[in-house]
Write a protein that holds these residues in place. Structure first.
Motif, mmCIF file in Angstrom:
data_model
loop_
_atom_site.group_PDB
_atom_site.id
_atom_site.type_symbol
_atom_site.label_atom_id
_atom_site.label_comp_id
_atom_site.label_asym_id
_atom_site.label_seq_id
_atom_site.Cartn_x
_atom_site.Cartn_y
_atom_site.Cartn_z
ATOM 1 N N PRO A 172 0.814 -1.229 0.000
ATOM 2 C CA PRO A 172 0.000 0.000 0.000
ATOM 3 C C PRO A 172 0.841 1.270 0.000
ATOM 4 O O PRO A 172 0.489 2.264 -0.647
ATOM 5 C CB PRO A 172 -0.825 -0.120 1.289
ATOM 6 N N PHE A 173 1.964 1.240 0.715
ATOM 7 C CA PHE A 173 2.832 2.418 0.754
ATOM 8 C C PHE A 173 3.361 2.754 -0.633
ATOM 9 O O PHE A 173 3.370 3.917 -1.052
ATOM 10 C CB PHE A 173 3.980 2.171 1.726
ATOM 11 N N VAL A 174 3.802 1.735 -1.365
ATOM 12 C CA VAL A 174 4.330 1.967 -2.711
ATOM 13 C C VAL A 174 3.225 2.437 -3.648
ATOM 14 O O VAL A 174 3.422 3.343 -4.466
ATOM 15 C CB VAL A 174 5.001 0.693 -3.256
ATOM 16 N N LEU A 175 2.050 1.833 -3.532
ATOM 17 C CA LEU A 175 0.942 2.236 -4.401
ATOM 18 C C LEU A 175 0.531 3.678 -4.150
ATOM 19 O O LEU A 175 0.150 4.398 -5.089
ATOM 20 C CB LEU A 175 -0.252 1.304 -4.186
ATOM 21 N N ARG A 176 0.589 4.131 -2.905
ATOM 22 C CA ARG A 176 0.235 5.524 -2.607
ATOM 23 C C ARG A 176 1.202 6.504 -3.257
ATOM 24 O O ARG A 176 0.816 7.624 -3.596
ATOM 25 C CB ARG A 176 0.199 5.751 -1.092
ATOM 26 N N ARG A 177 2.439 6.055 -3.421
ATOM 27 C CA ARG A 177 3.422 6.930 -4.079
ATOM 28 C C ARG A 177 3.164 7.054 -5.572
ATOM 29 O O ARG A 177 3.662 7.973 -6.219
ATOM 30 C CB ARG A 177 4.835 6.387 -3.859
ATOM 31 N N ARG A 178 2.412 6.114 -6.136
ATOM 32 C CA ARG A 178 2.091 6.092 -7.555
ATOM 33 C C ARG A 178 3.331 6.251 -8.428
ATOM 34 O O ARG A 178 3.426 7.170 -9.261
ATOM 35 C CB ARG A 178 1.079 7.188 -7.892
ATOM 36 N N PRO A 179 4.301 5.373 -8.258
ATOM 37 C CA PRO A 179 5.502 5.481 -9.091
ATOM 38 C C PRO A 179 5.176 5.191 -10.553
ATOM 39 O O PRO A 179 4.379 4.312 -10.869
ATOM 40 C CB PRO A 179 6.424 4.400 -8.505
ATOM 41 N N VAL A 180 5.765 5.971 -11.430
ATOM 42 C CA VAL A 180 5.540 5.821 -12.873
ATOM 43 C C VAL A 180 6.886 5.564 -13.545
ATOM 44 O O VAL A 180 7.858 6.287 -13.319
ATOM 45 C CB VAL A 180 4.883 7.082 -13.474
ATOM 46 N N THR A 181 6.947 4.520 -14.348
ATOM 47 C CA THR A 181 8.144 4.214 -15.122
ATOM 48 C C THR A 181 7.768 4.131 -16.587
ATOM 49 O O THR A 181 6.642 3.748 -16.934
ATOM 50 C CB THR A 181 8.767 2.879 -14.669
ATOM 51 N N PRO A 182 8.689 4.498 -17.477
ATOM 52 C CA PRO A 182 8.379 4.417 -18.912
ATOM 53 C C PRO A 182 8.034 2.988 -19.331
ATOM 54 O O PRO A 182 8.600 2.020 -18.824
ATOM 55 C CB PRO A 182 9.685 4.883 -19.566
ATOM 56 N N LEU A 183 7.087 2.863 -20.257
ATOM 57 C CA LEU A 183 6.648 1.561 -20.726
ATOM 58 C C LEU A 183 7.231 1.272 -22.103
ATOM 59 O O LEU A 183 7.484 2.180 -22.898
ATOM 60 C CB LEU A 183 5.118 1.495 -20.798
ATOM 61 N N SER A 184 7.441 -0.007 -22.352
ATOM 62 C CA SER A 184 7.932 -0.438 -23.655
ATOM 63 C C SER A 184 6.760 -0.548 -24.616
ATOM 64 O O SER A 184 5.702 -1.089 -24.275
ATOM 65 C CB SER A 184 8.636 -1.789 -23.535
ATOM 66 N N GLY A 185 6.934 -0.057 -25.841
ATOM 67 C CA GLY A 185 5.871 -0.115 -26.839
ATOM 68 C C GLY A 185 5.948 -1.337 -27.726
ATOM 69 O O GLY A 185 5.092 -1.519 -28.604
ATOM 70 N N SER A 186 6.953 -2.180 -27.540
ATOM 71 C CA SER A 186 7.108 -3.350 -28.398
ATOM 72 C C SER A 186 6.125 -4.449 -28.008
ATOM 73 O O SER A 186 5.637 -4.499 -26.873
ATOM 74 C CB SER A 186 8.544 -3.884 -28.306
ATOM 75 N N THR A 187 5.840 -5.325 -28.938
ATOM 76 C CA THR A 187 4.976 -6.472 -28.644
ATOM 77 C C THR A 187 5.705 -7.456 -27.737
ATOM 78 O O THR A 187 6.939 -7.512 -27.706
ATOM 79 C CB THR A 187 4.575 -7.184 -29.948
ATOM 80 N N PHE A 188 4.923 -8.238 -26.991
ATOM 81 C CA PHE A 188 5.520 -9.174 -26.040
ATOM 82 C C PHE A 188 6.310 -10.253 -26.775
ATOM 83 O O PHE A 188 5.817 -10.858 -27.732
ATOM 84 C CB PHE A 188 4.431 -9.812 -25.188
ATOM 85 N N ASP A 189 7.516 -10.474 -26.325
ATOM 86 C CA ASP A 189 8.410 -11.455 -26.942
ATOM 87 C C ASP A 189 8.271 -12.780 -26.206
ATOM 88 O O ASP A 189 9.035 -13.074 -25.280
ATOM 89 C CB ASP A 189 9.852 -10.925 -26.883
ATOM 90 N N MET A 190 7.311 -13.592 -26.620
ATOM 91 C CA MET A 190 7.065 -14.865 -25.959
ATOM 92 C C MET A 190 8.260 -15.804 -26.082
ATOM 93 O O MET A 190 8.643 -16.480 -25.117
ATOM 94 C CB MET A 190 5.818 -15.523 -26.545
ATOM 95 N N ALA A 191 8.864 -15.843 -27.269
ATOM 96 C CA ALA A 191 10.004 -16.738 -27.475
ATOM 97 C C ALA A 191 11.182 -16.326 -26.595
ATOM 98 O O ALA A 191 11.860 -17.178 -26.007
ATOM 99 C CB ALA A 191 10.408 -16.738 -28.946
ATOM 100 N N GLY A 192 11.444 -15.021 -26.486
ATOM 101 C CA GLY A 192 12.540 -14.555 -25.641
ATOM 102 C C GLY A 192 12.307 -14.873 -24.187
ATOM 103 O O GLY A 192 13.230 -15.281 -23.467
ATOM 104 N N ALA A 193 11.062 -14.700 -23.712
ATOM 105 C CA ALA A 193 10.739 -15.023 -22.320
ATOM 106 C C ALA A 193 10.903 -16.506 -22.046
ATOM 107 O O ALA A 193 11.425 -16.910 -20.997
ATOM 108 C CB ALA A 193 9.312 -14.583 -22.006
ATOM 109 N N ALA A 194 10.463 -17.346 -23.007
ATOM 110 C CA ALA A 194 10.592 -18.795 -22.823
ATOM 111 C C ALA A 194 12.054 -19.224 -22.809
ATOM 112 O O ALA A 194 12.464 -20.064 -21.993
ATOM 113 C CB ALA A 194 9.834 -19.519 -23.934
#
Length: 404
Positions: free
Chosen positions: A182-204
């Motif tokens: 809850p403490f972290v959520l109250r801070r509402r941290p924002v980080t840049p998001l990746s716009g690429s599609t999910f790399d299923m093969a790389g994750a596997a």
């Protein structure tokens, strides 16, 4: 000696059997029964009976949990990279909430294994999130010093909880980490998001590589061969998808590699000494397993607490300072343990190794995060922590080869 197995030695000075547990390979260490590493485990001889098994369940549970911790670190970092801190944090918390009742109420061993795996996935992700949103060396130092301090205090906490609530209650202690959500959520941290599609093969492929590496210390020939094969496939995948699950901007950043490499080596030394020193203390000082566990807690606490001060002193220095200072402390600990069998020297050696590893984790993580674009910071912290965990895995195995 086997990593994560119970070891018994006879000591003429104790007049009986000295018992201690060998360290765990996933970033934590065990003495007698408690677990170290951000949460606590208690092994009970009655555990197998309650699960209607003839032996302790730890030998089956721990490999799955080690695997979950190692795999969960980059996976949750990848989720944060694509969906943000809030989603990754809630998923990590949900995994802990699912795992806690399973380990407490598990009617059979498979449920206990599943619950422990979930308990490994959740806290691993929460740790990576905390390090990725640390915006300064001071904040990173607080995170890493807290991790090291909790690792040191866990054996004592495990004994207290097991003595009052039973061994199953210690399995659910990772749920305490939810208090920070809850403490972290109250801070509402924002980080840049990746716009690429999910790399299923790389994750596997990364999951398969981590799986093989986790088991290299135990079955080095088949696991090592599998790691080489999967590593080659992952390298090909990086060429095909440079913005995939393992970003090329991270693994090819010179400063990231310079920072992650020493952190891995410091973890190898620290966790290797945590494995090697307890039997030496039991033999040379004539201590029981409980006395050894209590004694070695203090140098670990010192390393965790003092690491914050040392990190603050080196935060504004050039990279050369931590590159020289922390390995020098670690080497000094190894040399001290090699030249003296006195219990005070062995404890001092562990304090030096712990201080070097905890300080190095914070200092090098700060520089590794600064070496990559903001959008890849979470991925960088995931891979950095993965390397640190692998250092904790290989340390006990190397110690076994060196000291037997």
């Amino acid at each position: 000696m086997r990593a994560c197995g119970e070891v018994r030695q006879r000591s003429p000075r104790v007049g009986g059997e000295v018992r201690y547990c060998s360290p765990r390979v996933g970033g934590e260490v065990r003495y007698c029964s408690p677990r170290v590493g951000g949460d606590v485990r208690q092994h009970s001889p009655r555990g197998g009976h309650e699960l209607r098994e003839q032996r302790q369940p730890s030998g089956v549970v721990l490999p799955h949990e080690r695997w979950a911790i190692a795999v969960g670190t980059p996976l949750v970092a990848g989720l944060q990279r694509r969906r943000g801190v809030r989603t990754a944090l809630l998923v990590g918390a949900a995994l802990v909430l699912l795992g806690a009742p399973l380990v407490v109420l598990a009617p059979a061993l498979p449920f206990l294994v599943a619950g422990s795996a979930l308990q490994g996935l959740g806290p691993a992700g929460l740790t990576t999130i905390a390090m990725s949103i640390a915006g300064s060396a001071r904040a990173m130092g607080l995170v890493t010093a807290s991790l090291a301090t909790v690792r040191a205090a866990s054996p004592l906490a495990g004994d207290v909880v097991a003595g009052t609530l039973g061994w199953r209650a210690t399995l659910a202690l990772p749920a305490l980490s939810l208090a920070a959500v809850p403490f972290v959520l109250r801070r509402r941290p924002v980080t840049p998001l990746s716009g690429s599609t999910f790399d299923m093969a790389g994750a596997a492929l990364l999951t398969a590589l981590v799986t093989a590496l986790v088991f290299v210390p135990h079955t080095w020939l088949p696991a090592g061969g599998a790691a080489l094969a999967v590593g080659a496939l992952l390298a090909l995948r990086l060429r095909a998808r440079p913005d995939g699950f393992v970003p090329v901007e991270v693994v090819r950043a010179p400063m990231f590699l310079v920072a992650a490499g020493p952190a891995f080596l410091l973890a190898v030394v620290n966790f290797g000494m945590m494995y090697a020193l307890p039997p030496l203390l039991a033999r040379n000082a004539g201590w029981s397993g409980g006395q050894v566990g209590l004694a070695i807690t203090w140098p670990l606490l010192f390393g965790g607490l003092a690491s914050y001060l040392l990190l603050m002193c080196t935060a504004r220095s050039r990279l050369l300072v931590p590159l020289v200072l922390f390995p020098a402390l670690s080497v000094a600990g190894v040399v001290l343990a090699a030249v003296s069998d006195a219990w005070a020297a062995l404890l001092a050696a562990q304090a030096l190794a712990s201080l070097a590893a905890a300080s190095g984790q914070g200092a090098f993580a700060t520089r590794a995060a600064a070496a990559v674009p903001d959008g890849e910071r979470s991925a960088a912290m995931g891979l950095f922590n993965l390397l640190y965990l692998l250092g904790a895995a290989f340390g006990p195995a190397i110690a076994t080869l060196l000291v037997g």
